[in-house]
Design an enzyme around this catalytic site. Structure first.
Site, PDB file in Angstrom:
ATOM      1  N   ARG A 120       0.825  -1.163   0.093  1.00  0.00           N
ATOM      2  CA  ARG A 120      -0.014   0.018   0.078  1.00  0.00           C
ATOM      3  C   ARG A 120       0.774   1.079   0.014  1.00  0.00           C
ATOM      4  O   ARG A 120       0.223   2.384   0.459  1.00  0.00           O
ATOM      5  CB  ARG A 120      -0.908   0.083   1.193  1.00  0.00           C
ATOM      6  CG  ARG A 120      -2.023  -1.108   1.112  1.00  0.00           C
ATOM      7  CD  ARG A 120      -3.262  -0.570   1.537  1.00  0.00           C
ATOM      8  NE  ARG A 120      -4.322  -1.850   1.381  1.00  0.00           N
ATOM      9  CZ  ARG A 120      -4.463  -2.773   2.281  1.00  0.00           C
ATOM     10  NH1 ARG A 120      -3.802  -2.825   3.468  1.00  0.00           N
ATOM     11  NH2 ARG A 120      -5.418  -3.757   2.010  1.00  0.00           N
ATOM     12  N   LYS A 142       4.618  11.598 -11.176  1.00  0.00           N
ATOM     13  CA  LYS A 142       3.887  10.928 -12.099  1.00  0.00           C
ATOM     14  C   LYS A 142       4.478   9.678 -12.348  1.00  0.00           C
ATOM     15  O   LYS A 142       5.571   9.547 -12.707  1.00  0.00           O
ATOM     16  CB  LYS A 142       3.550  11.537 -13.544  1.00  0.00           C
ATOM     17  CG  LYS A 142       2.648  12.599 -13.704  1.00  0.00           C
ATOM     18  CD  LYS A 142       2.142  13.295 -14.781  1.00  0.00           C
ATOM     19  CE  LYS A 142       1.450  14.488 -14.704  1.00  0.00           C
ATOM     20  NZ  LYS A 142       0.975  14.938 -16.259  1.00  0.00           N
ATOM     21  N   GLU A 184      12.861  18.855 -23.729  1.00  0.00           N
ATOM     22  CA  GLU A 184      12.077  19.294 -22.747  1.00  0.00           C
ATOM     23  C   GLU A 184      12.593  20.290 -21.976  1.00  0.00           C
ATOM     24  O   GLU A 184      11.860  21.265 -21.105  1.00  0.00           O
ATOM     25  CB  GLU A 184      11.950  18.094 -21.712  1.00  0.00           C
ATOM     26  CG  GLU A 184      11.330  16.722 -22.425  1.00  0.00           C
ATOM     27  CD  GLU A 184       9.854  16.701 -22.171  1.00  0.00           C
ATOM     28  OE1 GLU A 184       9.270  17.726 -21.582  1.00  0.00           O
ATOM     29  OE2 GLU A 184       9.272  15.652 -22.684  1.00  0.00           O
ATOM     30  N   LYS A 226       9.926  23.197 -12.801  1.00  0.00           N
ATOM     31  CA  LYS A 226       8.983  22.114 -12.739  1.00  0.00           C
ATOM     32  C   LYS A 226       8.320  21.943 -11.191  1.00  0.00           C
ATOM     33  O   LYS A 226       7.158  21.881 -11.057  1.00  0.00           O
ATOM     34  CB  LYS A 226       9.503  20.592 -13.106  1.00  0.00           C
ATOM     35  CG  LYS A 226       8.742  19.531 -12.924  1.00  0.00           C
ATOM     36  CD  LYS A 226       8.405  18.745 -14.052  1.00  0.00           C
ATOM     37  CE  LYS A 226       7.363  17.536 -13.754  1.00  0.00           C
ATOM     38  NZ  LYS A 226       7.392  16.667 -14.720  1.00  0.00           N
ATOM     39  N   GLU A 236      -2.623  18.251 -11.368  1.00  0.00           N
ATOM     40  CA  GLU A 236      -3.126  18.814 -12.581  1.00  0.00           C
ATOM     41  C   GLU A 236      -4.516  19.029 -12.770  1.00  0.00           C
ATOM     42  O   GLU A 236      -5.275  18.590 -13.568  1.00  0.00           O
ATOM     43  CB  GLU A 236      -2.764  17.820 -13.648  1.00  0.00           C
ATOM     44  CG  GLU A 236      -2.590  18.255 -15.151  1.00  0.00           C
ATOM     45  CD  GLU A 236      -1.700  17.449 -15.993  1.00  0.00           C
ATOM     46  OE1 GLU A 236      -0.715  16.726 -15.869  1.00  0.00           O
ATOM     47  OE2 GLU A 236      -2.312  17.354 -17.055  1.00  0.00           O
ATOM     48  N   ARG A 241      -0.192  22.638 -14.085  1.00  0.00           N
ATOM     49  CA  ARG A 241       0.493  21.568 -14.468  1.00  0.00           C
ATOM     50  C   ARG A 241       0.444  21.353 -15.893  1.00  0.00           C
ATOM     51  O   ARG A 241       1.308  20.540 -16.762  1.00  0.00           O
ATOM     52  CB  ARG A 241       0.492  20.476 -13.597  1.00  0.00           C
ATOM     53  CG  ARG A 241       1.408  19.217 -13.855  1.00  0.00           C
ATOM     54  CD  ARG A 241       1.508  18.128 -12.651  1.00  0.00           C
ATOM     55  NE  ARG A 241       2.379  17.147 -13.017  1.00  0.00           N
ATOM     56  CZ  ARG A 241       2.782  16.392 -12.145  1.00  0.00           C
ATOM     57  NH1 ARG A 241       2.561  16.542 -10.820  1.00  0.00           N
ATOM     58  NH2 ARG A 241       3.791  15.847 -12.358  1.00  0.00           N
ATOM     59  N   ASN A 245       2.662  19.883 -20.649  1.00  0.00           N
ATOM     60  CA  ASN A 245       2.401  19.063 -21.856  1.00  0.00           C
ATOM     61  C   ASN A 245       2.506  19.830 -23.292  1.00  0.00           C
ATOM     62  O   ASN A 245       2.281  19.383 -24.157  1.00  0.00           O
ATOM     63  CB  ASN A 245       0.935  18.552 -21.657  1.00  0.00           C
ATOM     64  CG  ASN A 245       0.823  17.618 -20.574  1.00  0.00           C
ATOM     65  OD1 ASN A 245       2.003  16.908 -19.994  1.00  0.00           O
ATOM     66  ND2 ASN A 245      -0.391  17.595 -19.701  1.00  0.00           N
ATOM     67  N   HIS A 248       2.947  18.106 -26.322  1.00  0.00           N
ATOM     68  CA  HIS A 248       2.822  16.591 -26.188  1.00  0.00           C
ATOM     69  C   HIS A 248       1.629  16.233 -26.973  1.00  0.00           C
ATOM     70  O   HIS A 248       1.770  14.761 -27.410  1.00  0.00           O
ATOM     71  CB  HIS A 248       2.707  16.320 -24.619  1.00  0.00           C
ATOM     72  CG  HIS A 248       4.167  16.186 -23.921  1.00  0.00           C
ATOM     73  ND1 HIS A 248       4.738  17.553 -23.799  1.00  0.00           N
ATOM     74  CD2 HIS A 248       4.627  15.383 -23.160  1.00  0.00           C
ATOM     75  CE1 HIS A 248       6.008  17.272 -23.263  1.00  0.00           C
ATOM     76  NE2 HIS A 248       5.581  15.717 -22.862  1.00  0.00           N
ATOM     77  N   HIS A 252       2.437  13.445 -29.280  1.00  0.00           N
ATOM     78  CA  HIS A 252       1.718  12.108 -28.953  1.00  0.00           C
ATOM     79  C   HIS A 252       1.415  11.439 -30.291  1.00  0.00           C
ATOM     80  O   HIS A 252       1.442  10.262 -30.324  1.00  0.00           O
ATOM     81  CB  HIS A 252       0.733  12.303 -28.069  1.00  0.00           C
ATOM     82  CG  HIS A 252       0.170  10.887 -27.576  1.00  0.00           C
ATOM     83  ND1 HIS A 252       0.614  10.086 -26.616  1.00  0.00           N
ATOM     84  CD2 HIS A 252      -1.073  10.306 -28.055  1.00  0.00           C
ATOM     85  CE1 HIS A 252      -0.398   9.138 -26.495  1.00  0.00           C
ATOM     86  NE2 HIS A 252      -1.090   9.006 -27.557  1.00  0.00           N
ATOM     87  N   HIS A 266      10.704  10.168 -27.514  1.00  0.00           N
ATOM     88  CA  HIS A 266       9.659  11.152 -27.073  1.00  0.00           C
ATOM     89  C   HIS A 266      10.139  12.483 -27.210  1.00  0.00           C
ATOM     90  O   HIS A 266       9.268  13.255 -27.573  1.00  0.00           O
ATOM     91  CB  HIS A 266       9.585  10.570 -25.849  1.00  0.00           C
ATOM     92  CG  HIS A 266       8.485  11.497 -24.938  1.00  0.00           C
ATOM     93  ND1 HIS A 266       7.171  11.560 -24.999  1.00  0.00           N
ATOM     94  CD2 HIS A 266       8.767  12.418 -23.990  1.00  0.00           C
ATOM     95  CE1 HIS A 266       6.588  12.456 -24.332  1.00  0.00           C
ATOM     96  NE2 HIS A 266       7.440  13.032 -23.680  1.00  0.00           N
TER      97      HIS A 266
HETATM   98  N1  GLY Z   1       5.687  15.598 -17.599  1.00  0.00           N
HETATM   99  C1  GLY Z   1       4.483  16.135 -17.333  1.00  0.00           C
HETATM  100  C2  GLY Z   1       4.283  16.413 -15.792  1.00  0.00           C
HETATM  101  O1  GLY Z   1       4.983  15.886 -15.218  1.00  0.00           O
HETATM  102  O2  GLY Z   1       3.113  16.989 -15.500  1.00  0.00           O
END
Ligand code: GLY
Length: 364
Positions: A120, A142, A184, A226, A236, A241, A245, A248, A252, A266
């Site tokens: 958990r 994430k 990035e 960040k 987000e 946040r 993207n 992206h 994507h 990527h």
């Molecule tokens: N890579 C996008 C984020 O971490 O929100």
């Protein structure tokens, strides 16, 4: 040593950035381990770094065990997750223990997700070894794996306890991967820091060629951006946040078209996606053409894609890939558009038919 904090209350954590830090990582892990063994999970590409980390733990008197996971996007699968969790349970990992993710974004995402569900939830530390992971995926919590239906569809927010970034490990990164990660870095300038984009234009080529100061500066500035965004909008929910993207959604679609098989990295897709997002913003009358051209010119100057060269898919097909994006909600796909360099914003009113027409009109 540069220290940047992610201000998340009782889940706050520091990000330490210093050349040569990997060889001293044991000193930073010892207080967390509190006498328990540390389990390092590393991908097959980082064996020399694993040896350095193990030696630093030995020197700090911290017992450790190492588990190897496959390198590459394929490792973000249910099968790898199951194998990893079984192995961690065999090793007797307890809830208060710390896993260490040593590797690129794939390893960080997989190990972070395993940490979020094992018993958990146990703790983990990120030691990212690619530029992309250092400036983006190792910070912010994430974590996850891919599903048959798409990338990163299974996962959890689970913050690390500590992030250790050693810019020196980039010296052995293949140049193509370094360049892809640099996309990035550029992204942070495009989002809300036009001065930093100017810095990238002046220093990006040197950074890619090996300039250690330029690397350390770019990593620290990216991570600070960040950390600030994650602290303000961890899950987000406010749209802040989501700015991360940028590039992206277009990117994507290009990755999905390429089949996520490594033919398009990527970061390369993100670079092309940023250039497309700026040009689409020009088409919508939001952004001056000169800004979009500046973005594309910098990406070209460092050898990154700046559009659809070599892509044969129609606009409609690319837009179809976008419809499967996990950010789509109620039939609406939020897009990151720009009013200029440093002026990215979220637009929920984009007509996908218009995006398809834009892509059809793009030079190939
Ligand atoms: N890579 C996008 C984020 O971490 O929100």
């Amino acid at each position: 040593m540069t220290t940047i904090g992610v201000a998340l209350g009782d889940r706050a954590y520091p990000i330490l950035i210093e050349p040569g830090l990997l060889a001293r990582a044991g000193d930073h892990l010892a207080p967390l381990a509190r006498g328990r063994p540390v389990v390092i999970v590393a991908d097959a590409n980082v064996r020399p770094h694993l040896a350095t980390l193990e030696a630093s733990l030995r020197a700090a008197g911290v017992p450790s065990a190492a588990v190897t996971v496959p390198a590459g996007e394929g490792a973000k699968s249910w099968a790898s997750l199951e194998r990893l969790c079984d192995r961690l349970l065999d090793l007797g990992v307890e809830r208060g223990d710390h896993l260490v993710a040593l590797g690129g974004g794939v390893t960080g995402d997989l190990v972070g997700f395993a940490a979020s569900i094992l018993k958990r939830g146990c703790s983990f530390v990120q030691i990212p070894t690619t530029l992309l992971a250092q400036v983006d995926s190792s910070v912010g919590g994430k974590t996850g794996i891919n599903a048959g239906a798409g990338k990163n569809l299974i996962g959890a927010f689970h913050q690390p306890r500590l992030v250790l970034i050693d810019p020196q490990v980039l010296d052995t990164l293949p140049p193509r991967e370094l360049r892809a990660g640099y996309a990035e870095v550029v992204k942070y300038g495009l989002i809300d820091d036009s001065d930093f984009f100017g810095w990238c234009e002046a220093n990006g080529p040197a950074l890619l060629a090996g300039d250690a100061d330029a690397r350390a500066h770019a990593i620290a500035r990216s991570v600070a951006a960040k950390a600030r965004i994650v602290a303000a909008d961890e899950h987000e929910t406010t749209g802040l946040r989501a700015l991360l993207n940028l590039g992206h959604t277009f990117g994507h679609a290009l990755e999905a078209e390429a089949g996520f098989d490594g033919t398009l990295l990527h970061g390369e897709a993100v670079a092309a996606g940023c250039a497309l997002a700026f040009r689409y913003s020009v088409r919508r009358g939001l952004c001056a053409a000169i800004d979009a051209e500046r973005v594309a010119a910098h990406l070209r100057a460092v050898g990154l894609p700046d559009g659809l060269a070599g892509v044969t898919a129609t606009g409609a097909r690319l837009v179809d890939h976008m419809r499967h994006d996990k950010k789509a909600s109620g039939g609406v796909l939020p897009f990151l558009l720009a009013r200029g360099i440093g002026g990215t914003f979220l637009d929920r009113g984009v007509d996908l038919g218009d995006v398809a027409a834009f892509l059809d009109a793009e030079p190939r």
